[in-house]
Every structure is written in structure tokens, then in C-alpha cells.
Design a protein around this motif. Structure first.
Motif, PDB file in Angstrom:
ATOM      1  N   TRP A   1     -11.632   1.551   1.054  1.00 57.98           N
ATOM      2  CA  TRP A   1     -10.558   0.572   1.267  1.00 57.98           C
ATOM      3  C   TRP A   1     -11.118  -0.766   1.718  1.00 57.98           C
ATOM      4  CZ3 TRP A   1      -7.480   4.482   4.631  1.00 57.98           C
ATOM      5  CH2 TRP A   1      -6.867   5.425   3.803  1.00 57.98           C
TER       6      TRP A   1
ATOM      7  N   PHE B   1       0.875  -1.159   0.000  1.00 56.39           N
ATOM      8  CA  PHE B   1       0.000   0.000   0.000  1.00 56.39           C
ATOM      9  C   PHE B   1       0.914   1.210   0.000  1.00 56.39           C
ATOM     10  CE2 PHE B   1      -2.379  -3.365   1.992  1.00 56.39           C
ATOM     11  CZ  PHE B   1      -3.624  -3.258   1.400  1.00 56.39           C
TER      12      PHE B   1
ATOM     13  N   HIS C   1     -10.287   8.239  -0.743  1.00 52.67           N
ATOM     14  CA  HIS C   1      -9.185   7.534  -0.088  1.00 52.67           C
ATOM     15  C   HIS C   1      -9.542   7.410   1.390  1.00 52.67           C
ATOM     16  CE1 HIS C   1      -7.086   8.647  -3.750  1.00 52.67           C
ATOM     17  NE2 HIS C   1      -6.168   7.775  -3.425  1.00 52.67           N
TER      18      HIS C   1
ATOM     19  N   TYR D   1     -11.683   4.575   4.535  1.00 48.11           N
ATOM     20  CA  TYR D   1     -12.067   3.219   4.883  1.00 48.11           C
ATOM     21  C   TYR D   1     -13.315   2.760   4.132  1.00 48.11           C
ATOM     22  CZ  TYR D   1     -12.939  -0.959   7.581  1.00 48.11           C
ATOM     23  OH  TYR D   1     -13.143  -2.255   7.939  1.00 48.11           O
TER      24      TYR D   1
END
Length: 136
Positions: A114, A33, A109, A111
Motif C-alpha cells: 500500500w 479505498f 494486501h 502496508y
């Protein structure tokens, strides 16, 4: 860390499988990442030896909610094109505003994007773990 491939210094987070310490001789697939930074959109892939990724499962994820995403989208497409030219299978998931990825993803960008991207990727990673056991 600082390496020839990723000039630094950089702080990184490493996620290890539960059995990692129990089997130190085993080869494990790796997920990186990387946070972006200054420079052109081509800089991320230019110094990298992408040919070293041959035989791996590469998946790139990008969205479109923040001004920064315009650059990450171009960079992700550039890396995907380079992998294609090298004959390395790669998947690009450009989830745009997030609607195609998950209800909680706004394309940013964070959670909310993600978590579903990882949920999408984990089965691919598990398949790669199984494949790693059979490689010499």
C-alpha cells in the motif's frame, strides 16, 4: 455508511487534505479505498455508475500474493475494461508479486504494497488537486 452506490453498512476511512476545513466551498478529488467482499468479481462494478467518473484520474492497483488476489485482479481488470469502453482514461497497475512495485512489497494486501502504491498515486492526486481548482 450506506449509499445507493455502496450498499452497506460499511465502515470507511476518509483521508482529508490539510486545508479541507479552511476552504469548505472548494471541490476536492476523492480517493476511495474499498474492501472486497462476497459475490462475484463483477459485483463490485456492476451497480456502480462508472460514467460518473468522467473527467477524473482513475488508477487501480492489484497484486497476486494471496488467493483473494485472483478475484481482485479479475475485478480490477473488469472495472478497467468498463472504463475503457466508456472512454474514461484509467491506469491499471497489476504489480503481481510486488517486485515491479517496491522491494518491500510481496504482492499482498498490506502496508508493504500500500505504501509504494500510494507513493505512486500521490503525484497523480496532486495533479488532480491542481486541476480541480480550474474546473467549474
Amino acid at each position: 455508511m450506506t449509499t445507493p452506490q455502496v450498499s452497506g453498512p460499511h465502515r470507511i476511512r476518509i483521508f482529508l487534505p490539510a486545508d479541507y476545513a479552511a476552504d469548505p466551498a472548494r471541490r476536492w478529488p476523492v480517493t476511495y479505498f474499498l474492501h472486497g467482499g462476497a459475490g462475484s468479481v463483477d459485483d463490485a462494478a456492476a451497480p456502480a455508475d462508472l460514467a460518473r467518473l468522467a473527467g477524473t484520474d482513475v488508477t487501480l492497483y492489484t497484486g497476486s500474493s494471496l488467493p483473494l488476489d485472483a478475484f481482485t485482479r479479475v475485478a480490477a481488470r473488469h472495472v478497467k475494461a468498463r472504463l475503457d469502453r466508456l472512454g474514461i482514461p484509467a491506469r491499471l497497475d497489476d504489480y503481481g508479486n510486488g517486485a515491479s512495485l517496491a522491494p518491500g512489497c510481496d504482492g499482498g494486501h498490506d502496508y508493504g504494497c500500500w505504501a509504494p502504491a500510494l507513493a505512486d498515486y500521490i503525484p497523480r492526486l496532486r495533479a488532480e488537486f491542481g486541476a480541480a481548482d480550474t474546473r467549474e
